[in-house]
Design an enzyme around this catalytic site. Structure first.
Site, PDB file in Angstrom:
ATOM      1  CE  LYS A  85      -0.111   3.575   7.898  1.00 19.76           C
ATOM      2  NZ  LYS A  85      -0.043   2.309   7.164  1.00 19.76           N
ATOM      3  CG  ASP A 107       3.581   2.833   6.165  1.00 19.54           C
ATOM      4  OD1 ASP A 107       4.694   2.302   6.032  1.00 19.54           O
ATOM      5  OD2 ASP A 107       2.525   2.187   6.145  1.00 19.54           O
ATOM      6  CB  THR A 141       0.321   0.227  14.519  1.00 17.96           C
ATOM      7  OG1 THR A 141       0.248  -0.649  13.393  1.00 17.96           O
ATOM      8  CG2 THR A 141      -1.066   0.725  14.896  1.00 17.96           C
ATOM      9  CD  GLU A 190      -0.137   3.030   3.620  1.00 17.67           C
ATOM     10  OE1 GLU A 190       0.709   3.912   3.341  1.00 17.67           O
ATOM     11  OE2 GLU A 190       0.156   1.893   4.033  1.00 17.67           O
ATOM     12  CE  LYS A 228      -2.189  -0.852   3.773  1.00 15.20           C
ATOM     13  NZ  LYS A 228      -1.566  -2.171   4.083  1.00 15.20           N
ATOM     14  CB  THR A 229       3.694   2.390   2.153  1.00 12.43           C
ATOM     15  OG1 THR A 229       2.890   2.243   3.330  1.00 12.43           O
ATOM     16  CG2 THR A 229       4.542   3.649   2.274  1.00 12.43           C
ATOM     17  CG  PHE A 230       6.253   0.123  -3.711  1.00 10.60           C
ATOM     18  CD1 PHE A 230       5.731  -0.057  -4.990  1.00 10.60           C
ATOM     19  CD2 PHE A 230       7.617   0.290  -3.572  1.00 10.60           C
ATOM     20  CE1 PHE A 230       6.560  -0.051  -6.115  1.00 10.60           C
ATOM     21  CE2 PHE A 230       8.466   0.280  -4.694  1.00 10.60           C
ATOM     22  CZ  PHE A 230       7.922   0.108  -5.962  1.00 10.60           C
ATOM     23  CG  ASN A 275       3.365  -5.018  -5.126  1.00  8.29           C
ATOM     24  OD1 ASN A 275       4.241  -4.980  -5.999  1.00  8.29           O
ATOM     25  ND2 ASN A 275       3.617  -4.732  -3.858  1.00  8.29           N
ATOM     26  CG  ASN A 276       3.342  -8.658 -10.927  1.00 15.55           C
ATOM     27  OD1 ASN A 276       2.731  -9.610 -10.426  1.00 15.55           O
ATOM     28  ND2 ASN A 276       2.984  -8.106 -12.051  1.00 15.55           N
TER      29      ASN A 276
HETATM   30  N1  LIG Z   1       6.731  -3.389  -5.954  1.00 19.07           N
HETATM   31  C1  LIG Z   1       7.646  -3.297  -4.956  1.00 19.07           C
HETATM   32  N2  LIG Z   1       8.959  -3.126  -5.252  1.00 19.07           N
HETATM   33  C2  LIG Z   1       9.900  -3.066  -4.267  1.00 19.07           C
HETATM   34  N3  LIG Z   1       9.618  -3.167  -2.947  1.00 19.07           N
HETATM   35  C3  LIG Z   1       8.303  -3.328  -2.610  1.00 19.07           C
HETATM   36  C4  LIG Z   1       7.268  -3.392  -3.575  1.00 19.07           C
HETATM   37  N4  LIG Z   1       6.076  -3.561  -2.935  1.00 19.07           N
HETATM   38  C5  LIG Z   1       6.370  -3.591  -1.625  1.00 19.07           C
HETATM   39  N5  LIG Z   1       7.700  -3.446  -1.412  1.00 19.07           N
HETATM   40  C6  LIG Z   1       8.400  -3.487  -0.106  1.00 19.07           C
HETATM   41  O1  LIG Z   1       7.762  -4.494   0.681  1.00 19.07           O
HETATM   42  C7  LIG Z   1       7.571  -4.002   2.035  1.00 19.07           C
HETATM   43  C8  LIG Z   1       6.049  -3.921   2.345  1.00 19.07           C
HETATM   44  O2  LIG Z   1       5.457  -2.952   1.459  1.00 19.07           O
HETATM   45  P1  LIG Z   1       4.585  -1.760   2.071  1.00 19.07           P
HETATM   46  O3  LIG Z   1       5.248  -1.169   3.266  1.00 19.07           O
HETATM   47  O4  LIG Z   1       4.259  -0.830   0.949  1.00 19.07           O
HETATM   48  O5  LIG Z   1       3.292  -2.560   2.541  1.00 19.07           O
HETATM   49  P2  LIG Z   1       1.966  -1.978   3.204  1.00 19.07           P
HETATM   50  O6  LIG Z   1       0.826  -2.687   2.595  1.00 19.07           O
HETATM   51  O7  LIG Z   1       1.988  -0.498   3.129  1.00 19.07           O
HETATM   52  O8  LIG Z   1       2.126  -2.434   4.723  1.00 19.07           O
HETATM   53  P3  LIG Z   1       1.351  -1.868   6.029  1.00 19.07           P
HETATM   54  O9  LIG Z   1       0.084  -2.622   6.145  1.00 19.07           O
HETATM   55  O10 LIG Z   1       2.315  -2.148   7.137  1.00 19.07           O
HETATM   56  O11 LIG Z   1       1.135  -0.386   5.818  1.00 19.07           O
HETATM   57  C9  LIG Z   1       8.249  -2.652   2.101  1.00 19.07           C
HETATM   58  O12 LIG Z   1       9.601  -2.830   2.513  1.00 19.07           O
HETATM   59  C10 LIG Z   1       8.211  -2.184   0.663  1.00 19.07           C
HETATM   60  O13 LIG Z   1       9.240  -1.263   0.355  1.00 19.07           O
HETATM   61  C1  LIG Z   2       1.882  -3.142  11.900  1.00 15.98           C
HETATM   62  C2  LIG Z   2       1.521  -3.232  10.425  1.00 15.98           C
HETATM   63  N1  LIG Z   2       2.604  -2.622   9.680  1.00 15.98           N
HETATM   64  C3  LIG Z   2       0.210  -2.526  10.120  1.00 15.98           C
HETATM   65  N2  LIG Z   2       0.411  -1.098  10.221  1.00 15.98           N
HETATM   66  C4  LIG Z   2      -0.931  -2.948  11.008  1.00 15.98           C
HETATM   67  C5  LIG Z   2      -1.552  -4.196  10.497  1.00 15.98           C
HETATM   68  C6  LIG Z   2      -2.702  -4.661  11.356  1.00 15.98           C
HETATM   69  C7  LIG Z   2      -3.239  -5.998  10.865  1.00 15.98           C
HETATM   70  C8  LIG Z   2      -4.304  -6.545  11.793  1.00 15.98           C
HETATM   71  C9  LIG Z   2      -4.914  -7.835  11.252  1.00 15.98           C
HETATM   72  O1  LIG Z   2      -5.437  -7.845  10.108  1.00 15.98           O
HETATM   73  O2  LIG Z   2      -4.814  -8.872  11.920  1.00 15.98           O
HETATM   74 MG   LIG Z   3       2.011   0.956   4.604  1.00 10.27          MG
END
Ligand SMILES: Nc1ncnc2c1ncn2[C@@H]1O[C@H](COP(=O)(O)OP(=O)(O)OP(=O)(O)O)[C@@H](O)[C@H]1O
Ligand SMILES: C[C@H](N)[C@H](N)CCCCCC(=O)O
Ligand SMILES: [Mg+2]
Length: 209
Positions: free
Chosen positions: A36, A48, A40, A105, A14-16, A165-166
């Site tokens: 954001k 993020d 947590t 996000e 999601k953050t990427f 996301n690949n």
């Molecule tokens: N397409 C990508 N290319 C390179 N790195 C990636 C890619 N997608 C995700 N990542 C890496 O994988 C990890 C998890 O991705 P990200 O933090 O975006 O997930 P998220 O869904 O935002 O997680 P959260 O629920 O914790 O917010 C991070 O280190 C991110 O940089």
């Molecule tokens: C800590 C992590 N990076 C997220 N921000 C929080 C994810 C909560 C997931 C809870 C769940 O679905 O069980």
């Molecule tokens: Mg994130």
């Protein structure tokens, strides 16, 4: 205009997605901001929010940040700090008034509780104009994506699309589903389905936003 970014799970990109979408939209001249509201796992840095602030060129901290890497509703109990949803919405309205497109996000997937039984689904219903679903391409993504889409549709959320996301190892022998997941999702869903891997891939999304 508010785009809420959710995912099929935590750690799916999601953050990427948010950061790279903000980047290409800014480069195309669009007035955008990212936010954001609750983070947590800030231990000590809120990764993020920091990445989102960097790409926006200004400090945009979460309204609530917690050290414990759990759902916000759990973190608020463990860290004894109640989340005021009204405050989150106030901040959203403030940032929304400053820009053309505010990309918000969530944390984890859409059913993650923010406070008590109030979930990001409830939040999205109240603040989002559109919702983007980020899904990580791996075995299991079909079920997780269809579940998330179903919940969004049932709650009349306006789905911008599913973004597959690949990321991950190219070794598809271990997970052959990675080869077919995109086409399968396109066949099963009547919402737009996109795929991305690198920052470069986001350039093709600009016209869609
Ligand atoms: N397409 C990508 N290319 C390179 N790195 C990636 C890619 N997608 C995700 N990542 C890496 O994988 C990890 C998890 O991705 P990200 O933090 O975006 O997930 P998220 O869904 O935002 O997680 P959260 O629920 O914790 O917010 C991070 O280190 C991110 O940089
Ligand atoms: C800590 C992590 N990076 C997220 N921000 C929080 C994810 C909560 C997931 C809870 C769940 O679905 O069980
Ligand atoms: Mg994130």
């Amino acid at each position: 205009m508010i785009l809420f970014v959710t995912g099929t799970d935590t750690g799916v990109g999601k953050t990427f997605f948010t950061v790279n979408l903000l980047k290409v939209l800014k480069e195309s001249g669009k007035d955008v901001l990212g936010f954001k509201p609750v983070e947590t796992g800030c231990d000590p840095v809120c990764e993020d929010a920091t990445k989102i602030s960097e790409v926006c060129g200004k400090e945009i901290p979460p309204v609530y940040s917690f050290k414990t890497p759990v759902a916000p509703s759990v973190a608020e109990i463990l860290e004894n700090r109640k989340i005021d949803i009204g405050l989150l919405k106030e901040k959203i309205r403030e940032y929304e008034s400053e820009t053309e497109l505010l990309i918000v996000e969530g944390a984890g997937g859409i059913m993650v509780p923010i406070s008590g039984s109030y979930t990001f689904l409830d939040f999205a219903r109240e603040i989002a104009d559109e919702v983007a679903i980020v899904a990580l391409n791996k075995l299991g993504v079909i079920n997780h994506t269809l579940l998330t889409v179903e919940v969004c549709k049932y709650n009349n959320l306006n789905l911008k699309g599913v973004f597959l996301n690949n990321f991950g190892k190219e070794n598809e022998r271990k997970d052959v589903s990675r080869i077919s997941n995109f086409d399968t999702l396109k066949e099963l869903l009547n919402v737009p389905v996109f795929k991305f891997k690198t920052a470069e891939d986001f350039k093709s999304f600009v016209e869609f936003f």
